[in-house]
Design a protein around this motif. Structure first.
Motif, PDB file in Angstrom:
ATOM      1  N   ASN A  35      64.072  57.127 -17.757  1.00 18.50           N
ATOM      2  CA  ASN A  35      63.290  57.951 -17.890  1.00 18.50           C
ATOM      3  C   ASN A  35      63.750  59.408 -18.197  1.00 18.50           C
ATOM      4  N   VAL A  43      60.749  59.385 -23.387  1.00 23.31           N
ATOM      5  CA  VAL A  43      59.428  58.630 -23.438  1.00 23.31           C
ATOM      6  C   VAL A  43      59.720  57.398 -23.887  1.00 23.31           C
ATOM      7  N   ARG A  44      60.715  57.089 -24.722  1.00 23.80           N
ATOM      8  CA  ARG A  44      61.167  55.720 -25.357  1.00 23.80           C
ATOM      9  C   ARG A  44      62.455  55.944 -25.973  1.00 23.80           C
ATOM     10  N   LYS A  83      61.610  50.727 -27.082  1.00 24.84           N
ATOM     11  CA  LYS A  83      61.643  50.399 -25.514  1.00 24.84           C
ATOM     12  C   LYS A  83      61.181  51.367 -24.726  1.00 24.84           C
ATOM     13  N   ASP A  84      60.314  51.167 -23.746  1.00 26.99           N
ATOM     14  CA  ASP A  84      59.899  52.060 -22.873  1.00 26.99           C
ATOM     15  C   ASP A  84      60.524  52.334 -21.556  1.00 26.99           C
ATOM     16  N   PRO A  85      60.654  53.348 -21.028  1.00 25.29           N
ATOM     17  CA  PRO A  85      61.474  53.274 -19.656  1.00 25.29           C
ATOM     18  C   PRO A  85      61.223  51.941 -18.725  1.00 25.29           C
ATOM     19  N   THR A  87      62.333  49.321 -19.189  1.00 26.62           N
ATOM     20  CA  THR A  87      62.683  47.904 -19.743  1.00 26.62           C
ATOM     21  C   THR A  87      63.834  47.587 -19.992  1.00 26.62           C
TER      22      THR A  87
END
Length: 136
Positions: A35, A43-44, A83-85, A87
């Motif tokens: 993150n 954020v991604r 992809k989000d944090p 993942t």
């Protein structure tokens, strides 16, 4: 060999593939989206790949690993898309009779993947975005 690019990584699939009765070691490296980067909140991430060339290079790396170490099975899986944090975005897995081969091969594969496989990562922050690796 289990080698593929996917939208979503299934860790259970990777482990199930690597499991073998003749293997005394299964080493599974999972790279995830963190993150933060360079003092900013991430954020991604977006991953893009030159699919055919990426698969071909991952297969080449796998063959090199089988030549260097006595491995039972090998998996290289990389995610593409947003992809989000937290993942999982990359899985490198090997099984072998002994742990030294599995640790060494796993380290080699992730290091070489990052150097040579045409997969690009774009980081998105609250205030801007930037391509992180402009090569291979």
């Amino acid at each position: 060999m289990l080698i593929k690019l996917v939208e979503h990584i299934d860790l259970n699939e990777a482990y199930a593939y690597l499991h073998a009765n003749e293997a005394g070691a299964v080493n599974l490296f999972v790279g995830t989206v963190r993150n933060h980067s360079k003092g900013k909140e991430v954020v991604r991430l977006d991953f893009e790949a030159y699919d055919a060339m990426a698969i071909r290079q991952m297969e080449h790396l796998a063959k090199q690993a089988f030549e260097k170490w006595s491995l039972v099975k090998l998996a290289i899986i990389h995610a593409v898309g947003a992809k989000d944090p937290g993942t999982p975005v990359v899985v490198i897995g090997v099984s072998s009779a002994h742990r030294d081969a599995s640790f060494e091969a796993c380290r080699y594969l992730i290091d070489e993947l990052k150097k040579t496989v045409p997969i690009w990562k774009k980081e998105f922050y609250e205030d801007n975005s930037v391509w992180v690796n402009a090569h291979p």
